[in-house]
Design an enzyme around this catalytic site. Structure first.
Site, PDB file in Angstrom:
ATOM      1  CE  LYS A 173      -1.838   2.967   2.018  1.00 61.56           C
ATOM      2  NZ  LYS A 173      -1.637   4.397   1.643  1.00 61.56           N
ATOM      3  CD  GLU A 176      -2.709   8.622   1.557  1.00 62.71           C
ATOM      4  OE1 GLU A 176      -1.883   7.682   1.573  1.00 62.71           O
ATOM      5  OE2 GLU A 176      -3.162   9.146   2.579  1.00 62.71           O
ATOM      6  N   GLY A 226       6.954   5.678   7.672  1.00 63.96           N
ATOM      7  CA  GLY A 226       6.083   6.854   7.668  1.00 63.96           C
ATOM      8  C   GLY A 226       6.283   7.644   8.946  1.00 63.96           C
ATOM      9  N   GLY A 227       5.260   8.355   9.352  1.00 66.23           N
ATOM     10  CA  GLY A 227       5.364   9.231  10.512  1.00 66.23           C
ATOM     11  C   GLY A 227       5.214   8.478  11.827  1.00 66.23           C
ATOM     12  CB  THR A 230       0.961   6.836  10.749  1.00 69.75           C
ATOM     13  OG1 THR A 230       0.452   8.133  10.461  1.00 69.75           O
ATOM     14  CG2 THR A 230       0.142   5.809   9.995  1.00 69.75           C
ATOM     15  N   GLY A 231       2.889   5.369  12.838  1.00 72.54           N
ATOM     16  CA  GLY A 231       3.637   4.167  13.216  1.00 72.54           C
ATOM     17  C   GLY A 231       3.152   3.586  14.532  1.00 72.54           C
ATOM     18  CD  GLU A 248      12.986   5.183   8.306  1.00 67.87           C
ATOM     19  OE1 GLU A 248      12.372   6.036   9.007  1.00 67.87           O
ATOM     20  OE2 GLU A 248      13.559   5.454   7.259  1.00 67.87           O
ATOM     21  CB  CYS A 282      13.387   9.459   7.385  1.00 67.11           C
ATOM     22  SG  CYS A 282      14.348   8.391   6.319  1.00 67.11           S
ATOM     23  CD  GLU A 383      10.380  13.386  10.952  1.00 69.56           C
ATOM     24  OE1 GLU A 383       9.224  12.967  11.099  1.00 69.56           O
ATOM     25  OE2 GLU A 383      11.260  12.728  10.383  1.00 69.56           O
TER      26      GLU A 383
HETATM   27  O1  TXE Z   1       2.627  10.135   6.963  1.00 61.96           O
HETATM   28  P1  TXE Z   1       1.892   8.805   7.324  1.00 61.96           P
HETATM   29  P2  TXE Z   1       2.107  11.576   6.545  1.00 61.96           P
HETATM   30  C1  TXE Z   1       6.687  11.966   8.861  1.00 61.96           C
HETATM   31  C2  TXE Z   1       6.871  13.441   8.626  1.00 61.96           C
HETATM   32  C3  TXE Z   1       5.517  13.878   8.174  1.00 61.96           C
HETATM   33  C4  TXE Z   1       4.647  13.009   9.036  1.00 61.96           C
HETATM   34  C5  TXE Z   1       3.243  12.799   8.532  1.00 61.96           C
HETATM   35  O2  TXE Z   1       7.203  14.081   9.827  1.00 61.96           O
HETATM   36  O3  TXE Z   1       5.279  15.232   8.397  1.00 61.96           O
HETATM   37  O4  TXE Z   1       5.308  11.773   9.063  1.00 61.96           O
HETATM   38  O5  TXE Z   1       3.268  12.441   7.162  1.00 61.96           O
HETATM   39  C6  TXE Z   1      -0.214   5.214   5.475  1.00 61.96           C
HETATM   40  N1  TXE Z   1      -2.873   2.364   8.814  1.00 61.96           N
HETATM   41  N2  TXE Z   1       7.120  11.139   7.749  1.00 61.96           N
HETATM   42  O6  TXE Z   1       0.819  11.908   7.219  1.00 61.96           O
HETATM   43  O7  TXE Z   1       0.470   9.014   7.746  1.00 61.96           O
HETATM   44  C7  TXE Z   1      -0.307   6.331   4.470  1.00 61.96           C
HETATM   45  O8  TXE Z   1      -1.399   6.144   3.605  1.00 61.96           O
HETATM   46  C8  TXE Z   1      -2.034   1.982   7.843  1.00 61.96           C
HETATM   47  C9  TXE Z   1       8.371  10.467   7.918  1.00 61.96           C
HETATM   48  O9  TXE Z   1       2.109  11.650   5.079  1.00 61.96           O
HETATM   49  O10 TXE Z   1       2.775   8.112   8.262  1.00 61.96           O
HETATM   50  C10 TXE Z   1       1.045   6.218   3.800  1.00 61.96           C
HETATM   51  O11 TXE Z   1       1.034   5.148   2.874  1.00 61.96           O
HETATM   52  N3  TXE Z   1      -1.412   2.866   7.037  1.00 61.96           N
HETATM   53  C11 TXE Z   1       8.601   9.465   6.891  1.00 61.96           C
HETATM   54  C12 TXE Z   1       1.971   5.862   4.973  1.00 61.96           C
HETATM   55  O12 TXE Z   1       1.104   5.364   5.985  1.00 61.96           O
HETATM   56  C13 TXE Z   1      -1.637   4.170   7.231  1.00 61.96           C
HETATM   57  C14 TXE Z   1       8.040   9.608   5.562  1.00 61.96           C
HETATM   58  C15 TXE Z   1       2.758   7.032   5.549  1.00 61.96           C
HETATM   59  O13 TXE Z   1       1.870   8.053   5.902  1.00 61.96           O
HETATM   60  C16 TXE Z   1      -2.510   4.619   8.236  1.00 61.96           C
HETATM   61  C17 TXE Z   1       6.779  10.312   5.549  1.00 61.96           C
HETATM   62  C18 TXE Z   1      -3.154   3.655   9.049  1.00 61.96           C
HETATM   63  N4  TXE Z   1      -3.981   3.981  10.045  1.00 61.96           N
HETATM   64  C19 TXE Z   1       6.379  11.061   6.617  1.00 61.96           C
HETATM   65  N5  TXE Z   1      -2.533   5.973   8.187  1.00 61.96           N
HETATM   66  C20 TXE Z   1       9.876   8.702   6.933  1.00 61.96           C
HETATM   67  N6  TXE Z   1      10.066   7.860   7.953  1.00 61.96           N
HETATM   68  O14 TXE Z   1      10.677   8.808   6.029  1.00 61.96           O
HETATM   69  C21 TXE Z   1      -1.693   6.363   7.194  1.00 61.96           C
HETATM   70  N7  TXE Z   1      -1.167   5.276   6.600  1.00 61.96           N
END
Ligand code: TXE
Length: 495
Positions: A173, A176, A226-227, A230-231, A248, A282, A383
């Site tokens: 996934k 989006e 991701g963030g 959400t993590g 990560e 990141c 961040e």
């Molecule tokens: O990330 P999300 P967002 C950090 C950065 C940024 C913040 C938020 O600080 O400002 O995260 O970014 C999927 N169950 N990073 O909101 O939500 C989502 O669809 C399962 C650091 O864009 O973490 C996408 O595919 N999946 C980072 C993925 O999670 C879910 C890179 C990441 O989105 C979900 C990006 C759920 N409940 C942002 N909700 C890095 N580590 O490099 C969302 N997603």
């Protein structure tokens, strides 16, 4: 053509919903793609489950799986320019950066291809006569792979390649906001001969299309980049079925400058550390921690460099960095800077949306330097994931280390000094998954990538990156079966 790939077929979303993908550099429409809901993801999970349970991929020999990954790497190279353009249109990043990213994707596939048949089991000498014991490494099962928008295909390759090398099936996934290169990858995996159902793709919002990958009982492992917020959600959801979890989650990465460093190189790299890809990295070096004796001259030079950075779209040959990913993300960065100023940070440059007319339709934000920061400030702890550098000072080595570790994150950091002993002392003391000495940003597929503390769980790349996708199994055999004599003997032996 429909864009969900489930059980070897391109399919539309069950509810018929679609989403427009727009280039963040100028708002142009890139594509309109299918938007999955939970029922589509459930279907993809069922396909991956069947494909895992009937062994159609895990029974392929590891050497063959390695050859398969090599074929994928060849196809990625063949289509590199198309992929780079797609990545640039989705993310707004410069085409040259996307080309580097695709080259790194190829390297990740080739490195993992080489590892595929080195995942050797072990014979255990248990020191017990008449028995044989061995440990084998088996695939985990169905893997849910969730990726973000900053390095869409690269972060995907770090999951897909080891998942397949180890014999798993997966549902991917992507973000989006940036699905295009994931669609291309699925096409190439099919062309390279991946059996139906082994690799599945769903597109759509995290809470809807992504959430089942962390809470569905038929998923054995979820790997998420991701963030942090959400993590944590993914990890909590995965707890209900005790899935394996790899996370990560970014970082708040210190870049420490001692006065005896090569200052020209340190200034130049301080800019790249934080402003590369407009800070949407990141491991971005978003915290400049500079010795008090060189603070003024060093920061002046960084500010001067930041002011000169040219913003522009992916195909503008003069551009040095691009836009932020979305209007919402730019609002978040702007709010972060406003918060920093309210906390007492000193704005040295940037801090706003550029006035250049040519950039008006994109989500650009000026490279920003905030001086006078301290670790008790939110801007130092949180961040921004944007082009924002905070500056702190230190008096001695112990303080530099203390500041560098004063964060809930632990992904990456750097130390600049010409004193080699000090460089290695500081590198050892920093609680971060990657430490650069007199450099910033390089990584190798051979070296593990991931975070200490709340930067995540597990590693990608390196041998540990493959180990995430296997379950070790101990198989013990008695060569001379005999009653254990534990129960039912004439007399209980109580010592
Ligand atoms: O990330 P999300 P967002 C950090 C950065 C940024 C913040 C938020 O600080 O400002 O995260 O970014 C999927 N169950 N990073 O909101 O939500 C989502 O669809 C399962 C650091 O864009 O973490 C996408 O595919 N999946 C980072 C993925 O999670 C879910 C890179 C990441 O989105 C979900 C990006 C759920 N409940 C942002 N909700 C890095 N580590 O490099 C969302 N997603």
């Amino acid at each position: 053509m429909p864009e969900l790939f489930i059980d070897g077929e391109w399919q539309s979303a069950a509810q018929g919903q679609t989403r427009e993908i727009r280039c963040p550099a100028d708002g142009t429409l890139v594509d309109t793609v299918d938007e999955a809901t939970r029922e589509d993801t459930d279907r993809a999970i069922a396909a991956a489950r069947r494909a895992f349970d009937d062994g159609r991929w895990s029974s392929v020999s590891p050497t063959e799986r390695g050859r398969f990954l090599e074929r994928v790497a060849d196809l990625l190279e063949r289509d590199a320019e198309e992929i780079a353009r797609a990545e640039s249109l989705d993310t707004g990043k410069r085409i040259v950066e996307s080309r580097y990213d695709v080259a790194d994707v190829v390297r990740a596939f080739r490195y993992t291809a080489g590892l595929a048949d080195k995942n050797l089991g072990r014979i255990i000498d248990a020191g017990v006569d008449g028995s044989s014991s061995r440990v084998v490494y088996e695939p985990v099962g169905v893997c849910g792979l969730i990726t973000p928008w900053n390095y869409p295909l690269l972060q995907t390759s770090w999951k897909v390649a080891p998942a397949l090398a180890a014999g798993n099936t997966f549902v991917l996934k992507p973000s989006e906001l940036t699905p295009s290169t994931a669609i291309i990858l699925m096409r190439l995996l099919t062309e390279a001969g991946l059996p139906a159902g082994v690799g599945n793709l769903v597109l759509g919002a995290g809470a809807e299309a992504g959430a089942p990958l962390s809470d569905h009982p038929d998923v054995d492992m979820v790997s998420f980049t991701g963030g942090l917020v959400t993590g944590r959600r993914v990890m909590a959801a995965a707890a209900a079925t005790v899935k394996k979890v790899a996370l990560e989650l970014g970082g708040k990465n210190p870049n420490i400058i001692f006065p005896d460093a090569d200052i020209d190189a340190a200034v130049d790299n301080a800019l790249t550390a934080v402003f590369l890809h407009s800070g949407q990295v990141c491991s971005a070096g978003a915290r400049l921690i500079v010795h008090e004796s060189i603070h003024d001259s060093f920061v002046d030079r960084v500010v001067e460099g930041a002011r000169r950075i040219r913003l522009g779209g992916p195909f503008d040959p003069m551009a040095e960095t691009g836009p932020l990913i979305s209007a919402a993300h730019r609002d978040k960065v702007a709010a972060y800077v406003a918060g920093a100023l309210a906390e007492g940070a000193v704005l040295r440059c940037g801090g706003g949306i550029p006035t250049d007319h040519a950039l008006a339709n994109g989500f650009f934000y000026e490279p920003t330097v905030l001086d006078g920061c301290t670790t008790d400030m939110t801007c130092v702890q949180d961040e921004s994931f944007g082009p924002v550098l905070t500056v702190e000072t230190f008096a001695d080595e112990a303080e530099a280390v203390r500041l560098g570790n004063d964060t809930i994150y632990g992904l990456a950091g750097a130390v600049w000094t010409s004193d080699s002993a000090r460089a290695h002392r500081v590198a050892s003391a920093l609680r971060h998954g990657t430490v650069w000495i007199n450099d910033y940003h390089p990584y190798q597929p051979q070296a593990e990538w991931g975070g200490f503390k709340q930067s995540g769980v597990g590693r990608e790349l390196g041998v540990a990156g493959l180990a995430e996708y296997v379950e070790p199994k101990h198989i013990h055999e008695s060569l001379a079966p005999a009653p254990s004599g534990w129960f039912g003997s004439e007399e209980a032996s109580n010592g």
